[in-house]
Design a protein around this motif. Structure first.
Motif, PDB file in Angstrom:
ATOM      1  N   VAL A 174      35.464  43.182  36.784  1.00 27.27           N
ATOM      2  CA  VAL A 174      36.350  42.008  36.790  1.00 27.27           C
ATOM      3  C   VAL A 174      37.483  42.216  35.777  1.00 27.27           C
ATOM      4  O   VAL A 174      38.662  41.942  36.072  1.00 27.27           O
ATOM      5  N   ALA A 175      37.144  42.746  34.586  1.00 28.27           N
ATOM      6  CA  ALA A 175      38.182  42.979  33.568  1.00 28.27           C
ATOM      7  C   ALA A 175      39.190  44.031  34.044  1.00 28.27           C
ATOM      8  O   ALA A 175      40.392  43.928  33.763  1.00 28.27           O
ATOM      9  N   ALA A 176      38.704  45.034  34.789  1.00 29.18           N
ATOM     10  CA  ALA A 176      39.605  46.096  35.262  1.00 29.18           C
ATOM     11  C   ALA A 176      40.494  45.601  36.397  1.00 29.18           C
ATOM     12  O   ALA A 176      41.684  45.953  36.467  1.00 29.18           O
ATOM     13  N   VAL A 177      39.948  44.783  37.297  1.00 27.63           N
ATOM     14  CA  VAL A 177      40.807  44.208  38.353  1.00 27.63           C
ATOM     15  C   VAL A 177      41.825  43.270  37.705  1.00 27.63           C
ATOM     16  O   VAL A 177      42.996  43.230  38.092  1.00 27.63           O
ATOM     17  N   ALA A 178      41.393  42.537  36.673  1.00 24.75           N
ATOM     18  CA  ALA A 178      42.340  41.673  35.941  1.00 24.75           C
ATOM     19  C   ALA A 178      43.477  42.506  35.358  1.00 24.75           C
ATOM     20  O   ALA A 178      44.642  42.082  35.359  1.00 24.75           O
ATOM     21  N   GLN A 179      43.151  43.713  34.866  1.00 28.47           N
ATOM     22  CA  GLN A 179      44.201  44.583  34.309  1.00 28.47           C
ATOM     23  C   GLN A 179      45.215  44.970  35.392  1.00 28.47           C
ATOM     24  O   GLN A 179      46.424  44.955  35.154  1.00 28.47           O
ATOM     25  N   VAL A 180      44.719  45.294  36.583  1.00 24.72           N
ATOM     26  CA  VAL A 180      45.626  45.646  37.686  1.00 24.72           C
ATOM     27  C   VAL A 180      46.541  44.449  37.986  1.00 24.72           C
ATOM     28  O   VAL A 180      47.753  44.592  38.174  1.00 24.72           O
ATOM     29  N   ILE A 181      45.951  43.264  37.995  1.00 27.30           N
ATOM     30  CA  ILE A 181      46.713  42.048  38.319  1.00 27.30           C
ATOM     31  C   ILE A 181      47.796  41.796  37.265  1.00 27.30           C
ATOM     32  O   ILE A 181      48.956  41.517  37.601  1.00 27.30           O
ATOM     33  N   VAL A 182      47.426  41.928  36.006  1.00 24.58           N
ATOM     34  CA  VAL A 182      48.396  41.704  34.926  1.00 24.58           C
ATOM     35  C   VAL A 182      49.496  42.767  34.988  1.00 24.58           C
ATOM     36  O   VAL A 182      50.686  42.467  34.812  1.00 24.58           O
ATOM     37  N   ASP A 183      49.107  44.012  35.284  1.00 20.33           N
ATOM     38  CA  ASP A 183      50.116  45.088  35.409  1.00 20.33           C
ATOM     39  C   ASP A 183      51.093  44.789  36.544  1.00 20.33           C
ATOM     40  O   ASP A 183      52.244  45.236  36.508  1.00 20.33           O
ATOM     41  N   GLU A 184      50.635  44.061  37.545  1.00 20.95           N
ATOM     42  CA  GLU A 184      51.518  43.683  38.662  1.00 20.95           C
ATOM     43  C   GLU A 184      52.362  42.447  38.317  1.00 20.95           C
ATOM     44  O   GLU A 184      53.121  41.957  39.150  1.00 20.95           O
ATOM     45  N   GLY A 185      52.144  41.894  37.118  1.00 18.38           N
ATOM     46  CA  GLY A 185      52.942  40.751  36.667  1.00 18.38           C
ATOM     47  C   GLY A 185      52.345  39.406  37.043  1.00 18.38           C
ATOM     48  O   GLY A 185      53.030  38.372  36.955  1.00 18.38           O
ATOM     49  N   ASN A 186      51.077  39.404  37.444  1.00 19.98           N
ATOM     50  CA  ASN A 186      50.436  38.158  37.881  1.00 19.98           C
ATOM     51  C   ASN A 186      49.268  37.793  36.976  1.00 19.98           C
ATOM     52  O   ASN A 186      48.913  38.539  36.066  1.00 19.98           O
ATOM     53  N   THR A 187      48.653  36.657  37.258  1.00 16.14           N
ATOM     54  CA  THR A 187      47.535  36.140  36.466  1.00 16.14           C
ATOM     55  C   THR A 187      46.321  35.999  37.381  1.00 16.14           C
ATOM     56  O   THR A 187      46.455  35.514  38.506  1.00 16.14           O
ATOM     57  N   PRO A 188      45.131  36.413  36.918  1.00 14.59           N
ATOM     58  CA  PRO A 188      43.954  36.302  37.789  1.00 14.59           C
ATOM     59  C   PRO A 188      43.417  34.873  37.920  1.00 14.59           C
ATOM     60  O   PRO A 188      43.558  34.060  37.000  1.00 14.59           O
ATOM     61  N   PHE A 189      42.829  34.613  39.063  1.00 17.38           N
ATOM     62  CA  PHE A 189      42.026  33.399  39.245  1.00 17.38           C
ATOM     63  C   PHE A 189      40.904  33.788  40.196  1.00 17.38           C
ATOM     64  O   PHE A 189      40.880  34.905  40.727  1.00 17.38           O
ATOM     65  N   LEU A 190      39.952  32.904  40.402  1.00 16.97           N
ATOM     66  CA  LEU A 190      38.876  33.223  41.349  1.00 16.97           C
ATOM     67  C   LEU A 190      38.182  31.961  41.824  1.00 16.97           C
ATOM     68  O   LEU A 190      38.352  30.884  41.246  1.00 16.97           O
ATOM     69  N   HIS A 191      37.419  32.138  42.882  1.00 15.64           N
ATOM     70  CA  HIS A 191      36.585  31.054  43.417  1.00 15.64           C
ATOM     71  C   HIS A 191      35.132  31.510  43.441  1.00 15.64           C
ATOM     72  O   HIS A 191      34.845  32.675  43.665  1.00 15.64           O
ATOM     73  N   THR A 192      34.242  30.556  43.238  1.00 18.77           N
ATOM     74  CA  THR A 192      32.841  30.788  43.544  1.00 18.77           C
ATOM     75  C   THR A 192      32.265  29.444  43.980  1.00 18.77           C
ATOM     76  O   THR A 192      33.012  28.478  44.157  1.00 18.77           O
ATOM     77  N   THR A 193      30.967  29.411  44.201  1.00 17.61           N
ATOM     78  CA  THR A 193      30.364  28.139  44.590  1.00 17.61           C
ATOM     79  C   THR A 193      29.745  27.492  43.353  1.00 17.61           C
ATOM     80  O   THR A 193      29.347  28.186  42.408  1.00 17.61           O
ATOM     81  N   ALA A 194      29.679  26.159  43.381  1.00 21.44           N
ATOM     82  CA  ALA A 194      29.240  25.422  42.189  1.00 21.44           C
ATOM     83  C   ALA A 194      27.853  25.858  41.737  1.00 21.44           C
ATOM     84  O   ALA A 194      27.547  25.824  40.546  1.00 21.44           O
ATOM     85  N   ASP A 195      27.018  26.302  42.689  1.00 20.53           N
ATOM     86  CA  ASP A 195      25.639  26.636  42.325  1.00 20.53           C
ATOM     87  C   ASP A 195      25.436  28.128  42.037  1.00 20.53           C
ATOM     88  O   ASP A 195      24.315  28.579  41.872  1.00 20.53           O
ATOM     89  N   ASN A 196      26.517  28.912  41.970  1.00 17.33           N
ATOM     90  CA  ASN A 196      26.352  30.354  41.757  1.00 17.33           C
ATOM     91  C   ASN A 196      26.218  30.653  40.263  1.00 17.33           C
ATOM     92  O   ASN A 196      27.093  30.313  39.468  1.00 17.33           O
ATOM     93  N   SER A 197      25.121  31.317  39.899  1.00 17.15           N
ATOM     94  CA  SER A 197      24.901  31.606  38.480  1.00 17.15           C
ATOM     95  C   SER A 197      25.922  32.612  37.944  1.00 17.15           C
ATOM     96  O   SER A 197      26.038  32.786  36.727  1.00 17.15           O
ATOM     97  N   ALA A 198      26.670  33.259  38.843  1.00 17.49           N
ATOM     98  CA  ALA A 198      27.742  34.161  38.391  1.00 17.49           C
ATOM     99  C   ALA A 198      28.802  33.404  37.582  1.00 17.49           C
ATOM    100  O   ALA A 198      29.617  34.029  36.895  1.00 17.49           O
ATOM    101  N   ARG A 199      28.804  32.094  37.636  1.00 15.05           N
ATOM    102  CA  ARG A 199      29.758  31.316  36.823  1.00 15.05           C
ATOM    103  C   ARG A 199      29.631  31.682  35.346  1.00 15.05           C
ATOM    104  O   ARG A 199      30.611  31.677  34.620  1.00 15.05           O
ATOM    105  N   ARG A 200      28.400  31.987  34.909  1.00 13.93           N
ATOM    106  CA  ARG A 200      28.190  32.371  33.501  1.00 13.93           C
ATOM    107  C   ARG A 200      28.975  33.630  33.170  1.00 13.93           C
ATOM    108  O   ARG A 200      29.579  33.752  32.110  1.00 13.93           O
ATOM    109  N   LEU A 201      28.931  34.580  34.116  1.00 12.69           N
ATOM    110  CA  LEU A 201      29.682  35.831  33.925  1.00 12.69           C
ATOM    111  C   LEU A 201      31.166  35.530  33.741  1.00 12.69           C
ATOM    112  O   LEU A 201      31.811  36.018  32.809  1.00 12.69           O
TER     113      LEU A 201
END
Ligand SMILES: CC(C)(COP(=O)(O)OP(=O)(O)OC[C@H]1O[C@@H](n2cnc3c(N)ncnc32)[C@H](O)[C@@H]1OP(=O)(O)O)[C@@H](O)C(=O)NCCC(=O)NCCS
Length: 241
Positions: A190-217
């Motif tokens: 996720v940090a590396a994809v964020a780097q690609v996004i920032v290098d492209e001049g953009n800001t990362p965002f994302l979606h998940t579901t309210a019950d996904n424990s990946a929210r902690r990540l």
């Protein structure tokens, strides 16, 4: 550095309110199929629909036409009643959206770019881990990175870009093989994809579901909750007059 990013480019947070329309009528219009006010991606690319929140009868008819009888469509944050006999609601999902303007991007040379030839292996990992939809041409939506086992070369984890909005790029398909979890692979990806996004001049965002424990990540990485809205999956029954 983060402050510079924000200063240099006044972030338009409004486009996040309707991300599917923002993508399909903006940077990803090359994938768009449109009927009236309704827009969606080419069927092998992505499943999402852009639509007005206040849907008229004509909008519902156009949605049904675009999806086709027997197929599914989705509505995000619908504010008007569904017409009788045109759709079955097959699922209701609480979609949470996180913005990543506070995330520290980190390039990682051990991660490898994934391409069209990798799609079968990526699809197998997606089917095993179920992070969300990944279709045969989803890879055309952006850059995907993977982590391969150094000995076997097996794909153990991946993440990539999906929706592209003015100023913002969504991180998606974040998944790690069950044998390789807890080793920090998703964090690195996720940090590396964020780097690609920032290098492209953009800001990362994302979606998940309210019950996904990946929210902690995501929260540990510095993503902050921006919204929580319902996403309905509808099947077109085609019984309408
Ligand atoms: C979510 C997922 C990608 C995490 O992969 P991973 O490689 O094990 O994650 P990491 O080892 O990089 O974890 C990084 C941090 O997030 C935390 N974390 C990761 N997954 C977590 C979970 N499910 N619940 C709570 N915390 C979690 C870890 O504890 C770790 O914290 P630390 O750095 O303080 O130790 C993996 O569990 C997965 O593939 N899940 C199924 C697919 C999915 O739901 N993807 C998300 C779609 S939005």
């Amino acid at each position: 550095m983060r402050a510079d990013r924000l200063d240099a480019k006044a972030l338009d947070i409004g486009v996040l309110d309707d991300p599917f329309t923002s993508a399909l009528r903006g940077p990803q219009s090359r994938f768009a199929r449109t009927v009236g006010n309704i827009v969606t991606f080419e069927p092998d690319v992505s499943v999402f629909y852009g639509h007005p929140r206040e849907m008229t009868d004509q909008d519902y008819a156009d949605l049904a036409q675009l999806a086709g009888i027997g197929h599914t469509a989705s509505l995000r944050d619908r504010r008007t009643p569904l017409p009788e006999d045109l759709f079955d609601v097959v699922a209701e999902i609480d979609l949470v959206q996180y913005r990543g303007d506070a995330v520290e991007p980190v390039a990682d040379p051990e991660l490898v770019p994934l391409g069209v030839a990798d799609v079968p292996e990526m699809t197998a990992l997606i089917e095993l881990t179920e992070p969300g939809p990944f279709l045969p041409r989803t890879i055309e939506m952006g850059v995907y990175l993977g982590y391969r086992d150094p000995d076997s070369g097996r794909l153990l984890a991946m993440a990539g870009q999906r929706l592209q909005l003015p100023g913002w790029t969504e991180i998606s398909a974040v998944c790690t093989h069950p044998d390789a979890r807890g080793r920090g692979l998703a964090r690195r990806l996720v940090a590396a994809v964020a780097q690609v996004i920032v290098d492209e001049g953009n800001t990362p965002f994302l979606h998940t579901t309210a019950d996904n424990s990946a929210r902690r990540l995501y929260e540990k990485l510095g993503f902050t909750l921006n919204s929580e809205v319902p996403l309905e999956i509808l099947r077109v029954t085609g019984n309408n007059r």
